[in-house]
Design a protein around this motif. Sequence first.
Motif, PDB file in Angstrom:
ATOM      1  N   PRO A   8       0.843  -1.192   0.000  1.00 46.16           N
ATOM      2  CA  PRO A   8       0.000   0.000   0.000  1.00 46.16           C
ATOM      3  C   PRO A   8       0.878   1.241   0.000  1.00 46.16           C
ATOM      4  CG  PRO A   8      -0.678  -1.540   1.726  1.00 46.16           C
ATOM      5  CD  PRO A   8       0.587  -2.080   1.134  1.00 46.16           C
ATOM      6  N   LEU A   9       0.463   2.254  -0.709  1.00 39.40           N
ATOM      7  CA  LEU A   9       1.285   3.463  -0.869  1.00 39.40           C
ATOM      8  C   LEU A   9       1.659   4.064   0.486  1.00 39.40           C
ATOM      9  CD1 LEU A   9       2.555   5.352  -2.955  1.00 39.40           C
ATOM     10  CD2 LEU A   9       0.478   6.719  -2.875  1.00 39.40           C
ATOM     11  N   SER A  10       0.705   4.075   1.417  1.00 39.51           N
ATOM     12  CA  SER A  10       0.977   4.712   2.711  1.00 39.51           C
ATOM     13  C   SER A  10       2.130   4.014   3.427  1.00 39.51           C
ATOM     14  CB  SER A  10      -0.283   4.683   3.577  1.00 39.51           C
ATOM     15  OG  SER A  10      -0.716   3.343   3.768  1.00 39.51           O
ATOM     16  N   SER A  11       2.166   2.677   3.352  1.00 36.24           N
ATOM     17  CA  SER A  11       3.234   1.940   4.019  1.00 36.24           C
ATOM     18  C   SER A  11       4.577   2.234   3.375  1.00 36.24           C
ATOM     19  CB  SER A  11       2.943   0.437   3.965  1.00 36.24           C
ATOM     20  OG  SER A  11       1.750   0.148   4.663  1.00 36.24           O
ATOM     21  N   CYS A  12       4.579   2.362   2.056  1.00 38.93           N
ATOM     22  CA  CYS A  12       5.826   2.651   1.352  1.00 38.93           C
ATOM     23  C   CYS A  12       6.347   4.034   1.728  1.00 38.93           C
ATOM     24  CB  CYS A  12       5.623   2.610  -0.156  1.00 38.93           C
ATOM     25  SG  CYS A  12       5.219   0.972  -0.731  1.00 38.93           S
ATOM     26  N   LEU A  13       5.449   5.000   1.743  1.00 39.14           N
ATOM     27  CA  LEU A  13       5.865   6.370   2.048  1.00 39.14           C
ATOM     28  C   LEU A  13       6.413   6.464   3.462  1.00 39.14           C
ATOM     29  CD1 LEU A  13       2.999   8.415   0.353  1.00 39.14           C
ATOM     30  CD2 LEU A  13       5.369   8.169  -0.398  1.00 39.14           C
ATOM     31  N   LEU A  14       5.707   5.821   4.391  1.00 37.19           N
ATOM     32  CA  LEU A  14       6.149   5.848   5.779  1.00 37.19           C
ATOM     33  C   LEU A  14       7.532   5.228   5.906  1.00 37.19           C
ATOM     34  CD1 LEU A  14       4.641   6.732   8.457  1.00 37.19           C
ATOM     35  CD2 LEU A  14       4.473   4.298   8.933  1.00 37.19           C
ATOM     36  N   TYR A  15       7.730   4.096   5.238  1.00 38.99           N
ATOM     37  CA  TYR A  15       9.017   3.413   5.302  1.00 38.99           C
ATOM     38  C   TYR A  15      10.108   4.281   4.692  1.00 38.99           C
ATOM     39  CZ  TYR A  15      12.493  -0.274   4.675  1.00 38.99           C
ATOM     40  OH  TYR A  15      13.649  -1.037   4.694  1.00 38.99           O
ATOM     41  N   ARG A  16       9.797   4.862   3.527  1.00 40.63           N
ATOM     42  CA  ARG A  16      10.801   5.700   2.857  1.00 40.63           C
ATOM     43  C   ARG A  16      11.124   6.938   3.683  1.00 40.63           C
ATOM     44  NH1 ARG A  16       8.620   5.505  -3.397  1.00 40.63           N
ATOM     45  NH2 ARG A  16       9.560   3.502  -3.924  1.00 40.63           N
ATOM     46  N   THR A  17      10.110   7.519   4.315  1.00 40.18           N
ATOM     47  CA  THR A  17      10.338   8.704   5.129  1.00 40.18           C
ATOM     48  C   THR A  17      11.228   8.362   6.318  1.00 40.18           C
ATOM     49  OG1 THR A  17       8.165   9.491   4.501  1.00 40.18           O
ATOM     50  CG2 THR A  17       9.189  10.560   6.376  1.00 40.18           C
ATOM     51  N   ALA A  18      10.919   7.247   6.982  1.00 38.33           N
ATOM     52  CA  ALA A  18      11.719   6.832   8.128  1.00 38.33           C
ATOM     53  C   ALA A  18      13.164   6.614   7.701  1.00 38.33           C
ATOM     54  CB  ALA A  18      11.137   5.550   8.734  1.00 38.33           C
ATOM     55  N   MET A  19      13.341   5.993   6.533  1.00 40.10           N
ATOM     56  CA  MET A  19      14.694   5.736   6.054  1.00 40.10           C
ATOM     57  C   MET A  19      15.421   7.046   5.744  1.00 40.10           C
ATOM     58  SD  MET A  19      15.081   2.531   6.275  1.00 40.10           S
ATOM     59  CE  MET A  19      13.995   2.612   7.698  1.00 40.10           C
ATOM     60  N   ALA A  20      14.663   7.998   5.138  1.00 33.04           N
ATOM     61  CA  ALA A  20      15.289   9.264   4.767  1.00 33.04           C
ATOM     62  C   ALA A  20      15.702  10.050   6.002  1.00 33.04           C
ATOM     63  CB  ALA A  20      14.329  10.090   3.919  1.00 33.04           C
ATOM     64  N   GLU A  21      14.937   9.869   7.094  1.00 29.49           N
ATOM     65  CA  GLU A  21      15.239  10.597   8.323  1.00 29.49           C
ATOM     66  C   GLU A  21      16.503  10.075   9.007  1.00 29.49           C
ATOM     67  OE1 GLU A  21      11.700  10.319  10.613  1.00 29.49           O
ATOM     68  OE2 GLU A  21      10.741  12.014   9.609  1.00 29.49           O
ATOM     69  N   ALA A  22      16.795   8.802   8.789  1.00 28.25           N
ATOM     70  CA  ALA A  22      18.018   8.259   9.366  1.00 28.25           C
ATOM     71  C   ALA A  22      19.199   9.008   8.755  1.00 28.25           C
ATOM     72  CB  ALA A  22      18.116   6.751   9.060  1.00 28.25           C
ATOM     73  N   ALA A  23      20.091   9.454   9.632  1.00 28.54           N
ATOM     74  CA  ALA A  23      21.214  10.279   9.164  1.00 28.54           C
ATOM     75  C   ALA A  23      21.944   9.567   8.025  1.00 28.54           C
ATOM     76  CB  ALA A  23      22.149  10.567  10.319  1.00 28.54           C
ATOM     77  N   THR A  24      22.305   8.314   8.264  1.00 29.65           N
ATOM     78  CA  THR A  24      22.909   7.525   7.200  1.00 29.65           C
ATOM     79  C   THR A  24      22.250   6.155   7.255  1.00 29.65           C
ATOM     80  OG1 THR A  24      24.617   6.832   8.741  1.00 29.65           O
ATOM     81  CG2 THR A  24      25.157   8.660   7.257  1.00 29.65           C
ATOM     82  N   GLN A  25      21.585   5.807   6.183  1.00 30.28           N
ATOM     83  CA  GLN A  25      20.919   4.500   6.177  1.00 30.28           C
ATOM     84  C   GLN A  25      21.958   3.402   6.028  1.00 30.28           C
ATOM     85  OE1 GLN A  25      17.764   4.003   3.307  1.00 30.28           O
ATOM     86  NE2 GLN A  25      17.788   1.780   3.560  1.00 30.28           N
ATOM     87  N   ALA A  26      21.863   2.418   6.895  1.00 23.39           N
ATOM     88  CA  ALA A  26      22.807   1.313   6.821  1.00 23.39           C
ATOM     89  C   ALA A  26      22.529   0.486   5.574  1.00 23.39           C
ATOM     90  CB  ALA A  26      22.689   0.441   8.072  1.00 23.39           C
ATOM     91  N   THR A  27      23.568  -0.164   5.092  1.00 25.09           N
ATOM     92  CA  THR A  27      23.428  -1.000   3.903  1.00 25.09           C
ATOM     93  C   THR A  27      23.905  -2.412   4.221  1.00 25.09           C
ATOM     94  OG1 THR A  27      25.632  -0.329   3.197  1.00 25.09           O
ATOM     95  CG2 THR A  27      23.771   0.950   2.328  1.00 25.09           C
TER      96      THR A  27
END
Lengths: 301, 301
Positions: A8-27
Amino acid sequence: MTRCTKLPLSSCLLYRTAMAEAATQATVGNSEFDRDTAITRREDGVYDVELSAGWTIIHAVNGGYLLALMGRALGDALPHPDPFSVSAHYLTASQPGPAVIRTQTVRTGRTLSTGQASLFQYEEDGTEVERIRVLATYGDLDSLPDDVRTSAEPPAIPPLEHCLGPADGQPSIPGSSAITERLDIKLDPATVGWAIGAPSGKGEMRGWFGLADGRDADPLSLLLTVDALPPTSFELGLSGWTPTVELTTHIRCRPAPGPLRVSITTRNLAGGFLEEDADVWDSADRLVAQSRQLAKAPRGQ
Amino acid sequence: MTRCTKLPLSSCLLYRTAMAEAATQATVGNSEFDRDTAITRREDGVYDVELSAGWTIIHAVNGGYLLALMGRALGDALPHPDPFSVSAHYLTASQPGPAVIRTQTVRTGRTLSTGQASLFQYEEDGTEVERIRVLATYGDLDSLPDDVRTSAEPPAIPPLEHCLGPADGQPSIPGSSAITERLDIKLDPATVGWAIGAPSGKGEMRGWFGLADGRDADPLSLLLTVDALPPTSFELGLSGWTPTVELTTHIRCRPAPGPLRVSITTRNLAGGFLEEDADVWDSADRLVAQSRQLAKAPRGQ
């Protein structure tokens, strides 16, 4: 890039936003999980490891984290890279600290190879004590054909923003613990009755799963994922320790980036034991892992 | 005496009549199954065995029969009598003839013990070739409390007299085989479409299970039962060989006398592999065994 192909779009956006907020996303390769499952080859097939206190529940090290460590050692020792089927029998409780994983190559084939691994820790006098023994068959997930003929459906879990994590007032697992800070688990409200003293009575636990530092899933981290949610026994009204006797995991597909959905069910609590069946789905709606464990039921009511 | 505590009366009568017609009903300890799973101790933990041609499908020895043999060896080697959880990784195809089972005691506890076993056969020059490796945790089923808190329901299988065996015109498994004479399997008509070229397309196989000579079930024979029905791939429209990669069985309860009901389901056929989940129910409506296997899907359509 993180992509969510079928969520669902809402879940994707929330996930992407949370990831973007992380200073550096781990890989993959540069994350808490990767650092804490690092192996150092002592000699062929023998690996020194350090069990991190970051993956403990109460005082015991999480069984899924240990499985991922052993999976990494076997992936190094065997000619094929990916765990297809991993069967673990848990012998004694592990503690944070040094350990050694001893592997054996049992059979090498063209498409599959089979290995064995044991994780040992040390007594004060240096004696090795075995914690877990594993049999595993490895292959190459990228070599598999893309056909899917399946009747399995992803679990009906509400969108991420309607699910509950520790920050939403949902109490953490009683008595726990470091591991909750490493995981980003949001439970289906239908399976968190245990947290307010009103368990559903059903042997079900469902939720969204991610690593807290944003590292995407891979076959190794799936070995952690299958044993990371609170036990179904909480929703059956039983509190206390649910030690795993045996846990077999089948990795069926390389997971797509994005959050995972995990559904755990127990159909038979009897004679002091229960089984937990876990299904793990990725953001592309593929069933990426199936596991079943036999565990001792808690004694408490 | 054979008793059927919770079955439909018609199924009980039919089963009892069939048993009465057998000149001498075999018993646990005195049956084809017991003779063909006999073990001879060569030294501590090492057992010579003879793989009987009576349990073959096409030319390969049935994997469940082999598991029962290894289960008997482990039950002798370990301090606890009953298999609780048995994880088997299948390495190479077994042939009828001599074999040796080498066991190792991994851990001995008060209520559970864990062992390992390997089954080897011999090359012409005497070299041992490993067929199967097993990790297993044993306990004492008679020591378990009698509590059952379960949501599992017995499968909806028509009464015995409405199910189909080889004598009812149902073709036997293509190309098979000796094992069908040792087993008394009556399949749910809803899962025999494959036999007349009209598979249901569902990953389901269900039926009644007994040993042909009337021997009642015990924990060891349950290890055979979980891998004895035709593969679900037949009902998915695939013919051909479905070799097991890994099979884990949990024995949850000592089975009551009388016929068993077996339900096998496949939810995910993907990437050339499929899982088969088997539930085995006894005549007292207890879920006595649960298994899951990962198998290679047949290539044929």
